[in-house]
Design an enzyme around this catalytic site. Structure first.
Site, PDB file in Angstrom:
ATOM      1  N   LYS A 180     -13.354  33.967 -40.278  1.00 12.07           N
ATOM      2  CA  LYS A 180     -14.274  34.151 -41.308  1.00 12.07           C
ATOM      3  C   LYS A 180     -15.549  34.905 -40.580  1.00 12.07           C
ATOM      4  O   LYS A 180     -16.428  35.005 -39.776  1.00 12.07           O
ATOM      5  CB  LYS A 180     -15.309  32.651 -41.629  1.00 12.07           C
ATOM      6  CG  LYS A 180     -16.388  32.834 -43.036  1.00 12.07           C
ATOM      7  CD  LYS A 180     -17.748  32.266 -42.637  1.00 12.07           C
ATOM      8  CE  LYS A 180     -18.229  32.437 -41.869  1.00 12.07           C
ATOM      9  NZ  LYS A 180     -19.525  33.197 -42.878  1.00 12.07           N
ATOM     10  N   CYS A 288     -27.880  41.798 -30.315  1.00 14.22           N
ATOM     11  CA  CYS A 288     -28.128  40.910 -28.883  1.00 14.22           C
ATOM     12  C   CYS A 288     -28.555  41.744 -28.283  1.00 14.22           C
ATOM     13  O   CYS A 288     -28.660  40.534 -27.191  1.00 14.22           O
ATOM     14  CB  CYS A 288     -26.962  39.755 -28.998  1.00 14.22           C
ATOM     15  SG  CYS A 288     -25.464  40.687 -28.436  1.00 14.22           S
TER      16      CYS A 288
HETATM   17  P1  NAD Z   1     -25.996  33.397 -37.659  1.00 13.89           P
HETATM   18  O1  NAD Z   1     -26.120  32.479 -36.769  1.00 13.89           O
HETATM   19  O2  NAD Z   1     -27.338  33.270 -39.167  1.00 13.89           O
HETATM   20  O3  NAD Z   1     -24.731  33.362 -38.806  1.00 13.89           O
HETATM   21  C1  NAD Z   1     -23.073  33.642 -37.905  1.00 13.89           C
HETATM   22  C2  NAD Z   1     -22.171  33.038 -38.560  1.00 13.89           C
HETATM   23  O4  NAD Z   1     -22.245  31.252 -38.596  1.00 13.89           O
HETATM   24  C3  NAD Z   1     -21.684  33.911 -39.914  1.00 13.89           C
HETATM   25  O5  NAD Z   1     -20.090  33.669 -39.974  1.00 13.89           O
HETATM   26  C4  NAD Z   1     -22.782  32.432 -40.495  1.00 13.89           C
HETATM   27  O6  NAD Z   1     -22.199  32.391 -41.866  1.00 13.89           O
HETATM   28  C5  NAD Z   1     -21.987  30.844 -39.603  1.00 13.89           C
HETATM   29  N1  NAD Z   1     -22.539  29.449 -39.717  1.00 13.89           N
HETATM   30  C6  NAD Z   1     -24.371  30.580 -40.077  1.00 13.89           C
HETATM   31  N2  NAD Z   1     -24.875  28.904 -39.866  1.00 13.89           N
HETATM   32  C7  NAD Z   1     -23.745  28.100 -39.891  1.00 13.89           C
HETATM   33  C8  NAD Z   1     -23.611  26.785 -39.417  1.00 13.89           C
HETATM   34  N3  NAD Z   1     -24.618  25.614 -40.075  1.00 13.89           N
HETATM   35  N4  NAD Z   1     -22.367  26.454 -39.302  1.00 13.89           N
HETATM   36  C9  NAD Z   1     -21.449  27.036 -38.823  1.00 13.89           C
HETATM   37  N5  NAD Z   1     -21.119  28.183 -39.795  1.00 13.89           N
HETATM   38  C10 NAD Z   1     -22.686  28.837 -39.789  1.00 13.89           C
HETATM   39  O7  NAD Z   1     -26.116  35.046 -37.352  1.00 13.89           O
HETATM   40  P2  NAD Z   1     -26.605  36.086 -37.591  1.00 13.89           P
HETATM   41  O8  NAD Z   1     -27.257  36.491 -38.146  1.00 13.89           O
HETATM   42  O9  NAD Z   1     -25.252  37.248 -38.509  1.00 13.89           O
HETATM   43  O10 NAD Z   1     -26.463  37.039 -36.690  1.00 13.89           O
HETATM   44  C11 NAD Z   1     -27.380  37.210 -35.766  1.00 13.89           C
HETATM   45  C12 NAD Z   1     -27.331  37.047 -34.870  1.00 13.89           C
HETATM   46  O11 NAD Z   1     -26.221  36.259 -33.788  1.00 13.89           O
HETATM   47  C13 NAD Z   1     -28.744  36.727 -33.109  1.00 13.89           C
HETATM   48  O12 NAD Z   1     -29.246  35.873 -33.264  1.00 13.89           O
HETATM   49  C14 NAD Z   1     -27.827  37.653 -32.319  1.00 13.89           C
HETATM   50  O13 NAD Z   1     -28.556  37.827 -30.730  1.00 13.89           O
HETATM   51  C15 NAD Z   1     -26.921  36.786 -32.418  1.00 13.89           C
HETATM   52  N6  NAD Z   1     -25.562  37.761 -31.351  1.00 13.89           N
HETATM   53  C16 NAD Z   1     -24.550  37.051 -30.725  1.00 13.89           C
HETATM   54  C17 NAD Z   1     -24.211  38.318 -30.003  1.00 13.89           C
HETATM   55  C18 NAD Z   1     -23.963  37.350 -28.197  1.00 13.89           C
HETATM   56  O14 NAD Z   1     -22.397  38.387 -27.489  1.00 13.89           O
HETATM   57  N7  NAD Z   1     -24.268  36.353 -27.729  1.00 13.89           N
HETATM   58  C19 NAD Z   1     -23.449  38.886 -30.118  1.00 13.89           C
HETATM   59  C20 NAD Z   1     -24.006  39.659 -31.982  1.00 13.89           C
HETATM   60  C21 NAD Z   1     -25.070  38.872 -32.504  1.00 13.89           C
END
Ligand code: NAD
Length: 495
Positions: A180, A288
């Protein structure tokens, strides 16, 4: 106001080896963050569609798991070639939907390709162990076997790369996949899917269902899904980890970050400044691994403070397709949130010494632009000092010793990355040992592990034990089975 480009259409799901229109009633617009143009729509796919995708993955698994590893990697070799040939188009798509510069988008796809290359070594990477004669006439060995259907849930900030931390390993290990993409950036995976389709994976091995939280939750709880790989914000990572575990899944969740960079008084400031500026402002701070706090030790404050302010103020910002160093942030909501955090920092007593709010960007009136911003004297009691800003904002903090710097590095909730800038091997060695984070940079601004190392993370930045990429991914996507074997002599026929 946004406006749709010609032919802006809903993206398609892909399962059972076929492209399928979702029957979803709800469609989210996918907007170019630099222009607000609507590029397409993400359907919030239905539970029936998720179920159909998982079932097609489960059906495909029966044959795929028995396909020899040497055969399973052949589509990966073709995929690598196709990704190379289509790299420019993929990079352009990433820039269009995500906003980063073309250089950044190309870099992202390079790391995706590296992961395909590493996973192509699966015949040797997933070998087991063998001990002969653990007792008289008894041998013991372990084999690694695939799990089954694996779900991958991706964030918005690396639409091309992050699925590849998992997908090539899962497939090479003999699993099938339902991915997804982030509902905010689904277009890149549509292009990747076209290439995956040409690569020769049997129908049902790779499946994509578009949507948001509800689709993710259907996947996490689906009885035929064996493993969940998630990357996103910490709050969601934590809840996905708990839900997946409650449903008995194997799970790995990479979360958010608030990365500190320590500049020691002996650092080579001239060389360090552009590297740190790129860490804080590259990808508009939406990495990140982005530097968010610069901890300046003693004398470092004066010289570095001056040079980073200059670097921030002069960074060329605009549409990522043009000759710029930084693009917009993902959405108007994200821009308001970031501007709100800068205002909050000011209210809490900080000075905004380079203010990137409300910038004038040529042809950028509709874009979600914020220019690089520097905050100074932010009290550590302010929540902003502990909040992931995920925008081009760097706060400078002054301390008088490496001990105080390390204490600050280890005091935050997150543990994704930390870097030190120094010319002292001894100081670097101490930092490497004592920083409680998953990825350490020594004179490196973005400590992004190559594909053959795990993309690590600690504390609130990671939930689980095995990370994405490299050997960790191979271990995550396989179940180790131990066999103890005896063939008594008396059963042997005499030859
Ligand atoms: P997000 O948490 O909003 O969404 C990530 C994914 O989860 C999306 O596919 C979304 O549809 C899904 N999602 C959203 N709410 C959900 C829920 N309640 N239950 C299950 N799935 C859900 O993150 P984002 O805004 O897309 O990405 C940015 C974030 O990702 C930042 O916090 C960044 O630091 C983090 N990030 C971390 C890494 C790492 O390796 N640690 C790498 C890239 C990004």
């Amino acid at each position: 106001m946004s406006h749709a480009v010609q032919n802006a259409k809903p993206v398609l799901n892909y399962y059972g080896g076929a492209w399928r229109s979702s029957q979803a009633g709800d469609l989210l617009p996918v907007c170019n963050p630099a222009t607000a143009e609507v590029l397409g729509y993400t359907p919030l796919s239905t539970p029936e569609e998720v179920d159909a995708a998982v079932r097609s993955a489960a059906a495909a698994w029966r044959d795929w798991r028995r396909t020899p590893a040497t055969e399973r990697v052949q589509p990966l070799f073709r995929l690598k070639q196709l990704l190379e040939e289509n790299l420019e188009e993929l990079a352009r798509t990433i820039t269009l939907e995500c906003g980063k510069t073309l250089v950044e988008s190309r870099g992202e796809m390079r790391r995706a390709i590296e992961n395909v290359e590493v996973a192509s070594g699966i015949p040797i990477l997933m070998q087991g162990n063998f001990s002969e004669e653990i007792a008289r006439g008894v041998d013991e060995f372990s084999i690694r076997q695939p799990l089954g259907v694996c779900a991958i849930l991706a964030p918005f900030n690396f639409p091309g790369m992050i699925p590849f931390w998992f997908l090539p390993y899962a497939l090479a290990c003999g699993n099938t996949v339902v991915l997804k993409p982030s509902e905010r950036v689904p277009l890149t995976m549509q292009k990747v899917l076209e290439l995956l389709e040409l690569s020769g994976f049997p129908p049902g091995c790779v499946n994509v269902v578009n949507g948001g939280k509800a689709v993710a939750e259907e996947l996490i709880s689906h009885p035929l899904v064996r493993a969940v790989s998630f990357v996103g914000s910490s709050a969601v990572a934590k809840s996905v980890y708990a839900k997946a575990a409650a449903h008995g899944k194997r799970v790995q969740c990479q979360g958010g970050a608030k990365n500190p960079i320590v500049v020691l008084p002996d650092a080579d400031v001239e060389n360090a400044t552009p590297v740190i500026a790129d860490s804080a402002f590259g990808c508009a701070g939406q990495r990140c691994l982005a530097a968010s706090l610069a901890i300046l030790v003693g004398e470092a404050a004066k010289e570095f403070g001056q040079s980073i302010r200059e670097a921030a103020a002069t960074r060329r910002t605009g549409n990522g397709l043009e000759d710029v160093q930084m693009g917009p942030v993902i959405s108007p909501e994200s821009r308001s949130r970031i501007e709100g955090l800068i205002a909050q920092a000011e209210r809490d007593g900080a000075q905004v010494t380079v203010d990137g709010r409300n910038p004038v960007i040529p042809r950028g009136e509709r874009g979600n632009f914020i220019r690089p911003t520097i905050i100074e004297d932010l009290p550590l009691t302010s929540s902003v000092a502990h909040t992931e800003i995920f925008g081009p904002v760097l706060s400078l903090h002054r301390v008088d010793s490496i001990e105080a710097a390390l204490e600050m590095v280890n005091s935050g909730a997150y543990g994704n990355a930390a870097s030190v800038f120094t010319t002292s091997g001894e100081a670097a060695r101490r930092f490497r040992s004592e920083a409680e984070v998953g990825n350490v940079g020594i004179n490196i601004g973005v400590a992004a592990p190559m594909a053959f190392f795990p993309f690590s993370g600690a504390r609130e930045s990671f939930f689980g034990d095995l990370h994405g990429q490299g050997r960790d991914a191979v271990r995550f996507f396989t179940q180790e089975k131990v066999v103890i074997e005896r063939w008594p002599k008396e059963w042997s026929r005499k030859f």
